[in-house]
Design an enzyme around this catalytic site. Structure first.
Site, PDB file in Angstrom:
ATOM      1  N   THR A  33      -2.286 -20.228  20.083  1.00  0.00           N
ATOM      2  CA  THR A  33      -2.464 -19.815  21.480  1.00  0.00           C
ATOM      3  C   THR A  33      -3.857 -20.200  21.967  1.00  0.00           C
ATOM      4  O   THR A  33      -4.514 -21.055  21.362  1.00  0.00           O
ATOM      5  CB  THR A  33      -2.181 -18.300  21.617  1.00  0.00           C
ATOM      6  OG1 THR A  33      -2.115 -17.952  22.995  1.00  0.00           O
ATOM      7  CG2 THR A  33      -3.255 -17.447  20.940  1.00  0.00           C
ATOM      8  N   ASN A  34      -4.309 -19.625  23.084  1.00  0.00           N
ATOM      9  CA  ASN A  34      -5.642 -19.919  23.630  1.00  0.00           C
ATOM     10  C   ASN A  34      -6.239 -18.653  24.233  1.00  0.00           C
ATOM     11  O   ASN A  34      -5.622 -17.598  24.203  1.00  0.00           O
ATOM     12  CB  ASN A  34      -5.544 -21.052  24.654  1.00  0.00           C
ATOM     13  CG  ASN A  34      -4.613 -20.675  25.791  1.00  0.00           C
ATOM     14  OD1 ASN A  34      -4.865 -19.747  26.532  1.00  0.00           O
ATOM     15  ND2 ASN A  34      -3.498 -21.394  25.900  1.00  0.00           N
ATOM     16  N   HIS A  35      -7.421 -18.781  24.802  1.00  0.00           N
ATOM     17  CA  HIS A  35      -8.186 -17.599  25.244  1.00  0.00           C
ATOM     18  C   HIS A  35      -7.811 -17.054  26.621  1.00  0.00           C
ATOM     19  O   HIS A  35      -8.491 -16.164  27.116  1.00  0.00           O
ATOM     20  CB  HIS A  35      -9.677 -17.943  25.271  1.00  0.00           C
ATOM     21  CG  HIS A  35     -10.307 -18.005  23.919  1.00  0.00           C
ATOM     22  ND1 HIS A  35     -10.296 -16.935  23.065  1.00  0.00           N
ATOM     23  CD2 HIS A  35     -10.953 -19.004  23.281  1.00  0.00           C
ATOM     24  CE1 HIS A  35     -10.931 -17.275  21.948  1.00  0.00           C
ATOM     25  NE2 HIS A  35     -11.336 -18.529  22.055  1.00  0.00           N
TER      26      HIS A  35
END
Ligand code: CTP
Ligand code: CA
Length: 224
Positions: A33-35
């Site tokens: 995933t990402n931030h």
């Protein structure tokens, strides 16, 4: 309780906004995933609903409360988001893509948990590209429909963002400056530059709610 008097200037407008990260499953217990916190996209959904628009929010998993008075669609992966958005895109007057969509996803999903003991040393996960949702929407843009993207860069922000505006056939792209304080992930403020074919509007540091309202007003101007 005081209600802030916002103009109901979006009545009758169908607006779809995407928000948050995507999750790309590796096996039943792991994902990439990402931030993205989802805050910018949620702020847009809330502001548009307050101004009277019919809002659909397609969201990856976030810690945010589901806004009221909107149609909420929860998704996990980039593929889920692609399906949720493209199924609904024809009915929309405005589409704003604030989500941070994974560019790559595991080439294969392992039905069983991947065991450490089955590897010897380094472990590589083959990835394949996801479909670009915004590029698809740009290619299939309906007459009169407005498309707005977001762009995140750590260098050459404006130049690279303008390239995306052109390449994806967008009406506006909001360039997100990650290099200044008070901008980017998790925080409640943002520093955006709104880029169109003919204009570049740099917004100072402001709340995501204020940035959302300005962005919506700029898109409304482009409709008339
Ligand atoms: N986007 C999308 N589908 C993807 C990837 C990105 O719809 N598979 C959208 C994002 O929601 C955003 C815009 O495209 O509105 C730009 O995303 P960004 O990650 O900044 O640019 P990319 O075109 O993916 O290029 P890169 O990540 O290499 O900078
Ligand atoms: Ca990307």
């Amino acid at each position: 309780i005081y209600e802030i008097a916002l103009p109901k200037d979006m009545e009758g407008i169908n607006l779809l906004v995407t928000a948050g990260p995507t999750r790309e499953a590796i096996d039943p217990v792991r994902y990439i995933t990402n931030h993205s916190s989802g805050k910018m996209g949620y702020a847009i959904a809330i502001a548009a609903a307050q101004r009277g628009a019919n809002v659909t929010l397609v969201s990856g998993k976030t810690n945010l409360e589901v806004p009221s008075h909107i149609d909420f669609v929860s998704i996990n992966s980039a593929k889920d988001m692609y399906e949720a958005v493209t199924q609904r895109s024809n009915a929309q007057d405005i589409i704003i893509k604030a989500a941070a969509v994974a560019d790559y996803t595991p080439a294969a999903y392992a039905d069983d948990k991947i065991k450490k003991s089955a590897q010897n040393g380094d472990f590589k996960i083959p990835l394949k590209p996801t479909d670009d949702i915004l590029a698809y929407l740009g290619k299939n843009k309906k007459k009169g429909q407005l498309l707005c993207g977001f762009s995140m860069e750590t260098k050459d922000l404006l130049k690279n963002s303008r390239k995306k505006l052109e390449k994806k056939n967008l009406d506006m792209i909001c360039a997100n400056n990650l290099k200044v304080e008070g901008a980017g992930f998790e925080v409640d403020t943002n520093v955006l530059t709104l880029i169109t074919d003919s204009d570049e509007k740099e917004l100072g540091i402001m709340s995501k709610a204020d940035a959302a309202n300005i962005l919506l007003s700029e898109l409304l101007k482009m409709r008339s």
